[in-house]
Motif scaffolding. Structure first.
Motif, mmCIF file in Angstrom:
data_model
loop_
_atom_site.group_PDB
_atom_site.id
_atom_site.type_symbol
_atom_site.label_atom_id
_atom_site.label_comp_id
_atom_site.label_asym_id
_atom_site.label_seq_id
_atom_site.Cartn_x
_atom_site.Cartn_y
_atom_site.Cartn_z
ATOM 1 N N ALA A 118 0.824 -1.203 0.000
ATOM 2 C CA ALA A 118 0.000 0.000 0.000
ATOM 3 C C ALA A 118 0.859 1.254 0.000
ATOM 4 O O ALA A 118 0.537 2.241 -0.671
ATOM 5 C CB ALA A 118 -0.928 -0.009 1.213
ATOM 6 N N ARG A 119 1.965 1.232 0.734
ATOM 7 C CA ARG A 119 2.841 2.403 0.794
ATOM 8 C C ARG A 119 3.445 2.704 -0.575
ATOM 9 O O ARG A 119 3.513 3.865 -0.998
ATOM 10 C CB ARG A 119 3.952 2.159 1.806
ATOM 11 N N ALA A 120 3.889 1.663 -1.255
ATOM 12 C CA ALA A 120 4.514 1.874 -2.558
ATOM 13 C C ALA A 120 3.501 2.222 -3.636
ATOM 14 O O ALA A 120 3.835 2.908 -4.608
ATOM 15 C CB ALA A 120 5.286 0.625 -2.968
ATOM 16 N N LEU A 121 2.253 1.785 -3.471
ATOM 17 C CA LEU A 121 1.256 1.968 -4.529
ATOM 18 C C LEU A 121 0.486 3.277 -4.396
ATOM 19 O O LEU A 121 0.349 4.032 -5.365
ATOM 20 C CB LEU A 121 0.278 0.792 -4.535
ATOM 21 N N VAL A 122 -0.023 3.569 -3.207
ATOM 22 C CA VAL A 122 -0.903 4.734 -3.042
ATOM 23 C C VAL A 122 -0.335 5.780 -2.095
ATOM 24 O O VAL A 122 -0.926 6.849 -1.948
ATOM 25 C CB VAL A 122 -2.297 4.288 -2.546
ATOM 26 N N GLY A 123 0.790 5.497 -1.424
ATOM 27 C CA GLY A 123 1.337 6.467 -0.496
ATOM 28 C C GLY A 123 0.380 6.730 0.647
ATOM 29 O O GLY A 123 -0.080 5.804 1.316
ATOM 30 N N SER A 124 0.061 7.991 0.886
ATOM 31 C CA SER A 124 -0.877 8.372 1.954
ATOM 32 C C SER A 124 -2.196 8.873 1.398
ATOM 33 O O SER A 124 -2.972 9.515 2.123
ATOM 34 C CB SER A 124 -0.247 9.450 2.843
ATOM 35 N N SER A 125 -2.486 8.597 0.128
ATOM 36 C CA SER A 125 -3.717 9.099 -0.485
ATOM 37 C C SER A 125 -4.953 8.336 -0.035
ATOM 38 O O SER A 125 -6.073 8.844 -0.173
ATOM 39 C CB SER A 125 -3.607 9.040 -2.007
ATOM 40 N N ILE A 126 -4.786 7.133 0.480
ATOM 41 C CA ILE A 126 -5.894 6.328 0.976
ATOM 42 C C ILE A 126 -5.705 6.149 2.475
ATOM 43 O O ILE A 126 -4.616 5.780 2.931
ATOM 44 C CB ILE A 126 -5.955 4.965 0.269
ATOM 45 N N PRO A 127 -6.740 6.397 3.285
ATOM 46 C CA PRO A 127 -6.596 6.271 4.745
ATOM 47 C C PRO A 127 -6.493 4.818 5.184
ATOM 48 O O PRO A 127 -7.466 4.066 5.135
ATOM 49 C CB PRO A 127 -7.881 6.932 5.285
ATOM 50 N N LEU A 128 -5.299 4.417 5.590
ATOM 51 C CA LEU A 128 -5.053 3.089 6.132
ATOM 52 C C LEU A 128 -4.261 3.236 7.421
ATOM 53 O O LEU A 128 -3.374 4.087 7.514
ATOM 54 C CB LEU A 128 -4.283 2.216 5.134
ATOM 55 N N VAL A 129 -4.561 2.399 8.378
ATOM 56 C CA VAL A 129 -3.946 2.563 9.692
ATOM 57 C C VAL A 129 -2.457 2.256 9.656
ATOM 58 O O VAL A 129 -1.668 2.887 10.379
ATOM 59 C CB VAL A 129 -4.688 1.688 10.729
ATOM 60 N N THR A 130 -2.022 1.331 8.823
ATOM 61 C CA THR A 130 -0.592 1.036 8.745
ATOM 62 C C THR A 130 0.199 2.232 8.217
ATOM 63 O O THR A 130 1.316 2.501 8.666
ATOM 64 C CB THR A 130 -0.351 -0.186 7.848
ATOM 65 N N LEU A 131 -0.387 2.957 7.275
ATOM 66 C CA LEU A 131 0.272 4.152 6.751
ATOM 67 C C LEU A 131 0.291 5.266 7.793
ATOM 68 O O LEU A 131 1.266 6.024 7.881
ATOM 69 C CB LEU A 131 -0.432 4.631 5.482
ATOM 70 N N GLN A 132 -0.767 5.367 8.580
ATOM 71 C CA GLN A 132 -0.795 6.356 9.653
ATOM 72 C C GLN A 132 0.250 6.052 10.724
ATOM 73 O O GLN A 132 0.872 6.965 11.276
ATOM 74 C CB GLN A 132 -2.190 6.409 10.282
ATOM 75 N N ILE A 133 0.470 4.783 11.001
ATOM 76 C CA ILE A 133 1.487 4.402 11.981
ATOM 77 C C ILE A 133 2.871 4.814 11.485
ATOM 78 O O ILE A 133 3.688 5.354 12.244
ATOM 79 C CB ILE A 133 1.423 2.887 12.251
ATOM 80 N N ALA A 134 3.145 4.574 10.212
ATOM 81 C CA ALA A 134 4.447 4.949 9.655
ATOM 82 C C ALA A 134 4.663 6.457 9.719
ATOM 83 O O ALA A 134 5.757 6.930 10.069
ATOM 84 C CB ALA A 134 4.548 4.455 8.215
ATOM 85 N N ASP A 135 3.631 7.237 9.387
ATOM 86 C CA ASP A 135 3.751 8.692 9.453
ATOM 87 C C ASP A 135 3.968 9.167 10.887
ATOM 88 O O ASP A 135 4.750 10.094 11.134
ATOM 89 C CB ASP A 135 2.505 9.354 8.867
ATOM 90 N N ALA A 136 3.265 8.546 11.837
ATOM 91 C CA ALA A 136 3.403 8.960 13.231
ATOM 92 C C ALA A 136 4.776 8.605 13.783
ATOM 93 O O ALA A 136 5.393 9.395 14.507
ATOM 94 C CB ALA A 136 2.307 8.317 14.077
ATOM 95 N N LEU A 137 5.280 7.417 13.459
ATOM 96 C CA LEU A 137 6.582 7.004 13.984
ATOM 97 C C LEU A 137 7.716 7.846 13.407
ATOM 98 O O LEU A 137 8.750 8.040 14.056
ATOM 99 C CB LEU A 137 6.825 5.525 13.692
ATOM 100 N N SER A 138 7.537 8.341 12.183
ATOM 101 C CA SER A 138 8.556 9.191 11.584
ATOM 102 C C SER A 138 8.304 10.672 11.835
ATOM 103 O O SER A 138 9.011 11.517 11.296
ATOM 104 C CB SER A 138 8.629 8.941 10.078
ATOM 105 N N SER A 139 7.268 10.982 12.662
ATOM 106 C CA SER A 139 6.926 12.358 13.023
ATOM 107 C C SER A 139 6.624 13.218 11.806
ATOM 108 O O SER A 139 6.941 14.407 11.766
ATOM 109 C CB SER A 139 8.046 12.999 13.854
ATOM 110 N N ASN A 140 5.998 12.598 10.789
ATOM 111 C CA ASN A 140 5.626 13.372 9.606
ATOM 112 C C ASN A 140 4.365 14.199 9.823
ATOM 113 O O ASN A 140 4.061 15.090 9.042
ATOM 114 C CB ASN A 140 5.403 12.435 8.412
#
Length: 265
Positions: A204-226
């Protein structure tokens, strides 16, 4: 310890809040309240919807494929080929899978360009929830085949013969014999597909980035303080929520597996 220790760390760190100005830590349950509202709530809902849809579709397609393979005349060779391919494809994911789909049916993919030039077709977007579901099915259907084939092979031919001798139709056999026996393993395999899709990240990260709301993508953004400086503990709270949900699903899966073993013993 590899399972318990990370969960214990998440359980502790999820209740720590970092001040974005002073970077001082304090104990609070604010993170748990934050992940149930706003964008984080939408991320959980998006992941649950995507996982449920792909799990049901993957279970249906995988079950149909497994039944077709086992009923084929040259079933032994075909079954060996299909199971071998399923074992490979079920573990083929992440960035390589996303790149393969982008190069094939992406906006500038080979198949997309061919269909656009010949038929003028170009209405499907790979970078959407439907496109992501299609990519997930690529490894969920083979996983379903691997999971459900042993249960299909455990159906005894004597049961079908006894049903035929008693005058039962094919529908009655599956309604009263085959269906109830296969229901627990099919349900358990569907739960396994749901957990696999819910925890998927790299594809999902490689395909859609953060354009689709998914909890795994939100975790990655939070852990990297984005999102917000000092939001690492918020990411850990999101991860703890995922652990709880997956734990409930896998507990139900274990209960179904026990019933399956009792039926097929």
């Amino acid at each position: 310890m590899f399972l318990v220790l990370p969960i214990a760390v998440l359980s502790v760190e999820a209740f720590r809040v970092t001040d974005p100005v002073t970077f001082e830590d304090a104990w609070s349950a604010a993170n748990l309240g934050t992940i149930t509202d706003g964008a984080y709530r939408r991320a959980y809902v998006g992941s649950l919807q995507l996982s449920a849809i792909t799990a049901v579709l993957g279970a249906a397609l995988g079950l149909a494929l497994a039944v077709a393979v086992l009923r084929a005349r040259r079933g032994r060779l075909l079954r060996r080929l299909v199971l071998t391919a399923s074992g490979v494809l079920a573990n083929f994911g992440g960035v390589p899978l996303a790149f393969a789909f982008i190069a094939t049916i992406g906006n500038a993919g080979v198949v997309t360009a061919l269909l656009t030039d010949t038929l003028g077709w170009g209405g499907f977007s790979l970078y959407s929830m439907a496109g992501l579901a299609l990519v997930y099915l690529y490894f969920l259907v083979p996983l379903m085949v691997l999971t459900i084939t042993p249960a299909l092979e455990a159906l005894r031919p004597q049961w079908r013969e006894a049903a035929d001798n008693l005058g039962a139709s094919g529908w009655q056999y599956w309604r009263y014999v085959g269906g109830p026996v296969l229901a627990p393993p099919v349900l358990g395999a569907t739960m396994l597909l749901f957990a696999s899709a819910f925890a998927a990240y790299a594809t999902a990260r490689a395909l859609v980035g953060s354009s689709i709301p998914l909890v795994t993508l939100q975790i990655a953004d939070a852990l990297s303080s984005n999102v917000v400086v000092g939001s690492e503990n918020l990411g850990k709270a999101l991860a703890l929520g995922m652990v709880v949900l997956i734990g409930l699903v896998m507990a139900f899966y274990a209960w179904v597996q026990r019933r399956t073993q009792r039926w097929l013993a």
